[in-house]
Design a protein around this motif. Structure first.
Motif, PDB file in Angstrom:
ATOM      1  N   ASN A 159      -9.569  18.976  61.957  1.00 21.08           N
ATOM      2  CA  ASN A 159      -9.863  19.638  63.228  1.00 21.08           C
ATOM      3  C   ASN A 159      -8.569  20.088  63.904  1.00 21.08           C
ATOM      4  O   ASN A 159      -7.471  19.725  63.483  1.00 21.08           O
ATOM      5  CB  ASN A 159     -10.702  18.732  64.141  1.00 21.08           C
TER       6      ASN A 159
ATOM      7  N   ALA B  12     -14.764  19.689  62.248  1.00 17.84           N
ATOM      8  CA  ALA B  12     -14.340  20.315  63.503  1.00 17.84           C
ATOM      9  C   ALA B  12     -14.428  19.351  64.680  1.00 17.84           C
ATOM     10  O   ALA B  12     -13.625  19.424  65.615  1.00 17.84           O
ATOM     11  CB  ALA B  12     -15.190  21.555  63.777  1.00 17.84           C
ATOM     12  N   ASN B  13     -15.397  18.440  64.635  1.00 18.12           N
ATOM     13  CA  ASN B  13     -15.571  17.480  65.727  1.00 18.12           C
ATOM     14  C   ASN B  13     -14.760  16.199  65.531  1.00 18.12           C
ATOM     15  O   ASN B  13     -14.871  15.267  66.321  1.00 18.12           O
ATOM     16  CB  ASN B  13     -17.048  17.141  65.879  1.00 18.12           C
TER      17      ASN B  13
ATOM     18  N   TRP C  90     -13.922  28.314  62.566  1.00 15.43           N
ATOM     19  CA  TRP C  90     -14.707  27.793  63.683  1.00 15.43           C
ATOM     20  C   TRP C  90     -16.027  27.237  63.179  1.00 15.43           C
ATOM     21  O   TRP C  90     -16.658  27.795  62.284  1.00 15.43           O
ATOM     22  CB  TRP C  90     -14.993  28.906  64.715  1.00 15.43           C
TER      23      TRP C  90
ATOM     24  N   LYS D  60     -15.941  24.703  67.650  1.00 15.00           N
ATOM     25  CA  LYS D  60     -14.762  23.848  67.489  1.00 15.00           C
ATOM     26  C   LYS D  60     -13.875  24.419  66.375  1.00 15.00           C
ATOM     27  O   LYS D  60     -14.358  24.962  65.385  1.00 15.00           O
ATOM     28  CB  LYS D  60     -15.176  22.417  67.130  1.00 15.00           C
TER      29      LYS D  60
END
Length: 300
Positions: free
Chosen positions: A176, A237-238, A253, A258
């Motif tokens: 991320n 992403a998180n 993305w 995110k």
């Protein structure tokens, strides 16, 4: 404003967006690094936004850069469609093409190629089949399929199948946008072994991954296995975990907005190889030959 945006400069932008590095873009396009740098800067000046973040790891697309890349891709596809529309349609070629493909091919490679084939050969009936790699190899040898597009790097029956590589896609580490690994100049598999790992299982991705982990004498700390690329993307992403996947399926993305970074590892990670395969003992039909020839030109 956009009248000064030449196709050449847009290709420079696309090449940097694809590789993440000016040096690689220059090699890919056979031009100087200064030409790439100047061209990208002029594109940013013309559109009035910053398209890349310059970091020690290379050129990373901003949110605006990702949106612009999507629109530029649409524009180039429209140009290709326009030129294809001027090419001769082949109404004399008829018949059926029994085409098999794996999940990754169906989602990330096939659609524009298939559309171009259908425009050029409107009287060829295409039967599409999304199946696994073992089912493809069995179907080709048993005359269920004429031709297949698959991850040829996963092939097993090399003795009875021909193959033609269409493209290769690097595998990189995904993290991320705020991950602590981004601060490192060099990263190895050993460095990421203790981080929670999100393992993609579709198209034998999990089996392929273990082939480059095992020689290092380590295994990933697998938190979750999934057949969904979007699930992997969202979890990375998180900040739930990290993964290693090919550039073909990379997007900067997630669906919830995110950011995802991808990093080249120091270990020799084999690229994902995608290509055509067909039975060695059987001649290709005219429709299959036409598709093979188009695919070869499409990927060049």
């Amino acid at each position: 404003m956009v009248r000064n945006l030449s196709l050449r400069k847009l290709r420079y932008f696309m090449a940097v967006a694809k590789s993440g590095r000016v040096t690689q873009a220059a090699i890919d396009l056979n031009v100087s690094q200064s030409s790439i740098t100047t061209g990208v800067k002029e594109v940013e000046e013309q559109v009035g936004v910053i398209l890349f973040r310059r970091t020690s790891r290379g050129m990373l697309l901003t949110r605006e850069g990702s949106r612009f890349l999507q629109r530029v891709n649409y524009a180039f596809q429209a140009l290709e469609d326009a030129f294809n529309g001027l090419q001769d349609i082949h109404p004399t070629l008829k018949g059926t093409l029994r085409l098999a493909m794996t999940y990754t091919v169906a989602g990330y490679f096939m659609p524009p190629l298939l559309a171009q084939f259908q425009r050029r050969y409107p009287w060829v009936r295409v039967e599409l089949n999304e199946v696994s790699r073992p089912e493809i190899e069995q179907g080709l040898t048993s005359d269920e399929f004429d031709l297949a597009i698959m991850l040829t790097s996963n092939m097993e029956h090399h003795d009875c199948l021909e193959k033609m590589t269409l493209t290769q896609s690097k595998r990189r580490l995904w993290v991320n946008g705020q991950h602590e690994l981004l601060k490192r100049e060099e990263i190895t598999l050993q460095d990421i072994a203790h981080y929670p790992y999100i393992m993609l299982t579709v198209d034998e991705a999990d089996q392929t991954a273990l082939k480059y982990w095992k020689p290092e004498g380590i295994t990933p700390n697998i938190l979750f296995r999934t057949s969904s690329v979007e699930a992997v993307r969202s979890m990375v992403a998180n900040g739930t975990g990290v993964t290693i996947l090919s550039d073909m399926v990379y997007r900067p993305w997630s669906l919830d907005g995110k950011h995802i970074e991808h990093i080249e590892l120091s270990n020799p990670i084999p690229p994902m190889e995608l290509g055509l395969t067909w039975p060695r003992a059987r001649s290709l039909s005219p429709a299959a030959k036409a598709f093979r020839d188009l695919a070869q030109g499409f990927s060049s």
